[in-house]
Design a protein around this motif. Structure first.
Motif, PDB file in Angstrom:
ATOM      1  N   UNK A  22     -13.722 -18.111  34.615  1.00 21.74           N
ATOM      2  CA  UNK A  22     -13.297 -18.635  35.912  1.00 21.74           C
ATOM      3  C   UNK A  22     -13.878 -20.022  36.135  1.00 21.74           C
ATOM      4  N   UNK A  23     -13.198 -20.808  36.949  1.00 13.13           N
ATOM      5  CA  UNK A  23     -13.727 -22.120  37.325  1.00 13.13           C
ATOM      6  C   UNK A  23     -13.049 -22.576  38.606  1.00 13.13           C
ATOM      7  N   UNK A  24     -13.716 -23.496  39.271  1.00  7.70           N
ATOM      8  CA  UNK A  24     -13.109 -24.129  40.432  1.00  7.70           C
ATOM      9  C   UNK A  24     -12.190 -25.220  39.917  1.00  7.70           C
ATOM     10  N   UNK A  25     -10.985 -25.254  40.441  1.00 13.03           N
ATOM     11  CA  UNK A  25      -9.995 -26.190  39.935  1.00 13.03           C
ATOM     12  C   UNK A  25      -9.113 -26.654  41.078  1.00 13.03           C
ATOM     13  N   UNK A  26      -8.791 -27.931  41.064  1.00 19.77           N
ATOM     14  CA  UNK A  26      -7.923 -28.474  42.102  1.00 19.77           C
ATOM     15  C   UNK A  26      -6.567 -27.768  42.081  1.00 19.77           C
ATOM     16  N   UNK A  61     -13.310 -31.960  37.979  1.00 20.46           N
ATOM     17  CA  UNK A  61     -14.349 -30.994  37.663  1.00 20.46           C
ATOM     18  C   UNK A  61     -15.017 -31.399  36.341  1.00 20.46           C
ATOM     19  N   UNK A  62     -16.249 -31.892  36.432  1.00 21.82           N
ATOM     20  CA  UNK A  62     -16.950 -32.398  35.250  1.00 21.82           C
ATOM     21  C   UNK A  62     -17.204 -31.316  34.215  1.00 21.82           C
ATOM     22  N   UNK A  63     -17.448 -30.093  34.650  1.00 25.35           N
ATOM     23  CA  UNK A  63     -17.665 -29.006  33.697  1.00 25.35           C
ATOM     24  C   UNK A  63     -16.408 -28.759  32.863  1.00 25.35           C
ATOM     25  N   UNK A  64     -15.241 -28.731  33.502  1.00 27.71           N
ATOM     26  CA  UNK A  64     -14.000 -28.526  32.758  1.00 27.71           C
ATOM     27  C   UNK A  64     -13.692 -29.699  31.838  1.00 27.71           C
ATOM     28  N   UNK A  65     -14.004 -30.902  32.283  1.00 29.90           N
ATOM     29  CA  UNK A  65     -13.829 -32.059  31.393  1.00 29.90           C
ATOM     30  C   UNK A  65     -14.704 -31.898  30.161  1.00 29.90           C
ATOM     31  N   UNK A  66     -15.952 -31.489  30.365  1.00 31.35           N
ATOM     32  CA  UNK A  66     -16.871 -31.285  29.249  1.00 31.35           C
ATOM     33  C   UNK A  66     -16.375 -30.173  28.321  1.00 31.35           C
ATOM     34  N   UNK A  67     -15.993 -29.045  28.897  1.00 29.74           N
ATOM     35  CA  UNK A  67     -15.494 -27.929  28.087  1.00 29.74           C
ATOM     36  C   UNK A  67     -14.278 -28.358  27.281  1.00 29.74           C
ATOM     37  N   UNK A  68     -13.381 -29.107  27.895  1.00 31.48           N
ATOM     38  CA  UNK A  68     -12.169 -29.521  27.188  1.00 31.48           C
ATOM     39  C   UNK A  68     -12.454 -30.564  26.114  1.00 31.48           C
TER      40      UNK A  68
END
Length: 101
Positions: A22-26, A61-68
Motif C-alpha cells: 500500500x502507499x499514499x498516491x495522488x 510521493x518520494x518513496x514511490x519515486x525511489x521504489x520505481x
C-alpha cells in the motif's frame, strides 16, 4: 485485486492487502495506474512523454519515486520485506518515544 485473480501472481491472496503493498498516491496517478502491473506503473510514478510529446508528470510521493527507480519488479518478496520494514520502523518509533513498556 482483479489482476491478482486472473494472474495468480501471489501465493497467498491476502498478501495483496499487506501494508507493504500500500502507499499514499495522488488521485490522478491512482486513477491512471490503478490495476496495472508494477512494471507498467513505473512510468506513472516517474512521469513520461505521451504520444503527442507532452510531458505527463509523475507522483510527488518520494518513496514511490525511489521504489520505481530501484525495483523493476515489485512482487511477493518485496511486499513482505516492505511490510516488515514498516513494522520495524513503527516499533522503533514507539520505543524511541517511550511508548513501549
Amino acid at each position: 485485486m482483479k489482476r491478482q485473480e486472473n494472474e495468480k501472481g501471489l501465493s497467498n491472496n491476502r498478501q495483496i492487502d499487506l501494508l507493504g503493498n500500500k502507499s499514499l498516491l495522488e488521485k490522478r496517478i491512482n486513477i491512471r495506474a490503478s490495476d496495472y502491473k508494477f512494471e507498467d506503473k513505473i512510468k506513472y510514478y516517474q512521469g513520461f512523454d505521451n504520444s503527442r510529446g507532452q510531458r505527463i508528470g509523475g507522483t510527488e510521493n518520494l518513496e514511490l519515486k525511489n521504489i520505481s527507480n530501484v525495483y523493476k519488479k515489485f512482487g511477493e518478496k518485496e511486499i513482505v520485506e516492505r511490510t516488515d520494514l514498516f513494522i520495524d520502523d513503527f516499533m522503533n518509533l514507539l520505543d524511541k518515544n517511550g511508548l513501549i513498556a
